[in-house]
Design a protein around this motif. Structure first.
Motif, PDB file in Angstrom:
ATOM      1  N   ASP A  36       0.627  -1.060   0.027  1.00  0.00           N
ATOM      2  CA  ASP A  36       0.071  -0.032   0.051  1.00  0.00           C
ATOM      3  C   ASP A  36       0.971   1.090  -0.054  1.00  0.00           C
ATOM      4  O   ASP A  36       1.786   1.519   0.918  1.00  0.00           O
ATOM      5  N   ALA A  37       0.635   2.085  -0.924  1.00  0.00           N
ATOM      6  CA  ALA A  37       1.536   3.396  -1.019  1.00  0.00           C
ATOM      7  C   ALA A  37       1.395   4.286  -0.147  1.00  0.00           C
ATOM      8  O   ALA A  37       2.463   4.810   0.654  1.00  0.00           O
ATOM      9  N   VAL A  38       0.079   4.575   0.541  1.00  0.00           N
ATOM     10  CA  VAL A  38       0.016   5.326   1.868  1.00  0.00           C
ATOM     11  C   VAL A  38       0.661   4.860   3.228  1.00  0.00           C
ATOM     12  O   VAL A  38       1.428   5.748   3.734  1.00  0.00           O
ATOM     13  N   ALA A  39       0.617   3.476   3.020  1.00  0.00           N
ATOM     14  CA  ALA A  39       1.178   2.755   4.425  1.00  0.00           C
ATOM     15  C   ALA A  39       2.752   3.123   4.240  1.00  0.00           C
ATOM     16  O   ALA A  39       3.511   3.252   5.227  1.00  0.00           O
ATOM     17  N   TYR A  40       3.180   2.959   3.101  1.00  0.00           N
ATOM     18  CA  TYR A  40       4.558   2.890   2.742  1.00  0.00           C
ATOM     19  C   TYR A  40       5.127   4.500   3.193  1.00  0.00           C
ATOM     20  O   TYR A  40       6.231   4.590   3.896  1.00  0.00           O
ATOM     21  N   VAL A  41       4.373   5.376   2.535  1.00  0.00           N
ATOM     22  CA  VAL A  41       4.830   6.763   2.816  1.00  0.00           C
ATOM     23  C   VAL A  41       4.746   7.168   4.377  1.00  0.00           C
ATOM     24  O   VAL A  41       5.576   7.637   4.844  1.00  0.00           O
TER      25      VAL A  41
ATOM     26  N   ASN B 164      10.072  19.200   1.480  1.00  0.00           N
ATOM     27  CA  ASN B 164      10.789  18.647   0.341  1.00  0.00           C
ATOM     28  C   ASN B 164      11.323  17.467   0.475  1.00  0.00           C
ATOM     29  O   ASN B 164      11.230  16.737  -0.556  1.00  0.00           O
ATOM     30  N   THR B 165      11.504  16.908   1.606  1.00  0.00           N
ATOM     31  CA  THR B 165      12.046  15.442   1.633  1.00  0.00           C
ATOM     32  C   THR B 165      11.082  14.663   1.625  1.00  0.00           C
ATOM     33  O   THR B 165      11.201  13.446   0.748  1.00  0.00           O
ATOM     34  N   PHE B 166       9.911  15.116   2.175  1.00  0.00           N
ATOM     35  CA  PHE B 166       8.606  14.403   1.983  1.00  0.00           C
ATOM     36  C   PHE B 166       8.133  14.056   0.320  1.00  0.00           C
ATOM     37  O   PHE B 166       8.136  12.861   0.007  1.00  0.00           O
ATOM     38  N   MET B 167       8.131  15.275  -0.350  1.00  0.00           N
ATOM     39  CA  MET B 167       7.791  15.323  -1.778  1.00  0.00           C
ATOM     40  C   MET B 167       8.975  14.323  -2.694  1.00  0.00           C
ATOM     41  O   MET B 167       8.691  13.690  -3.525  1.00  0.00           O
ATOM     42  N   ASP B 168      10.165  14.352  -2.246  1.00  0.00           N
ATOM     43  CA  ASP B 168      11.210  13.631  -3.002  1.00  0.00           C
ATOM     44  C   ASP B 168      10.781  12.204  -2.828  1.00  0.00           C
ATOM     45  O   ASP B 168      10.824  11.244  -3.801  1.00  0.00           O
ATOM     46  N   GLU B 169      10.312  11.526  -1.622  1.00  0.00           N
ATOM     47  CA  GLU B 169       9.961  10.384  -1.363  1.00  0.00           C
ATOM     48  C   GLU B 169       8.797  10.215  -2.282  1.00  0.00           C
ATOM     49  O   GLU B 169       8.546   8.936  -2.970  1.00  0.00           O
TER      50      GLU B 169
ATOM     51  N   LEU C 155       5.868   7.637  -7.257  1.00  0.00           N
ATOM     52  CA  LEU C 155       5.379   8.100  -8.506  1.00  0.00           C
ATOM     53  C   LEU C 155       6.057   7.501 -10.002  1.00  0.00           C
ATOM     54  O   LEU C 155       5.312   7.319 -10.809  1.00  0.00           O
ATOM     55  N   SER C 156       7.131   7.537  -9.769  1.00  0.00           N
ATOM     56  CA  SER C 156       8.129   7.283 -11.046  1.00  0.00           C
ATOM     57  C   SER C 156       8.082   5.668 -11.115  1.00  0.00           C
ATOM     58  O   SER C 156       8.065   4.913 -10.212  1.00  0.00           O
TER      59      SER C 156
END
Length: 149
Positions: free
Chosen positions: A120-125, A138-143, A148-149
């Motif tokens: 699950d992507a949300v659980a991963y984040v 910014n570090t959150f967005m990098d992850e 997404l890629s």
């Protein structure tokens, strides 16, 4: 095996089957002295695993800590408990199959994150945000970009 009721050691196995987790054997035993039945579980003994934490202190591996981290990451997500347990079992299997006596907590975190990414992507984040200690957006967005890629 001693009887828990009368303490005699003449007991015998009357039924044996895999336990619910398939990693242990459940045995029903009968005491020849008092006639009472009781259940025992037989599990493979593993090498005690020592975890080296970030501050270089060492403590014994505790499955409950991995379970708690996964549970927090999956909070209010549509993930069945059975899937979470399978994930923790898979992490534990991977850890013990390395046959190392000591392992960095970083390695455990990376294994958990890799498996959560597939679940699950949300659980991963969520897990990554705590594990990687995101300092800012910014570090959150990098992850997030990595996912997404």
């Amino acid at each position: 095996m001693k009887c828990p009721y009368c303490n005699q050691d003449n007991t015998r196995v009357v039924d044996s089957r895999p336990a619910d987790d398939n990693s242990s054997i459940r045995r029903r035993r009968l005491c020849d002295a008092c006639g009472k039945r009781f259940t025992t579980y037989e599990k493979v003994e593993t090498i005690p695993l020592i975890v080296i934490k970030k501050d270089q202190t060492r403590e014994q591996y505790d499955r409950r800590k991995v379970e708690a981290g996964v549970l927090r990451a999956c909070y209010k997500r549509p993930i069945p408990v059975s899937k979470m347990n399978e994930l923790v079992d898979a992490v534990e299997t991977e850890l013990f199959s390395r046959e190392e006596k000591e392992i960095d907590s970083k390695v455990i975190g990376e294994i958990v994150m890799e498996r959560l990414k597939n679940l699950d992507a949300v659980a991963y984040v969520r897990f990554a945000s705590v594990y990687r200690e995101f300092k800012d957006v910014n570090t959150f967005m990098d992850e997030l970009k990595k996912i997404l890629s």
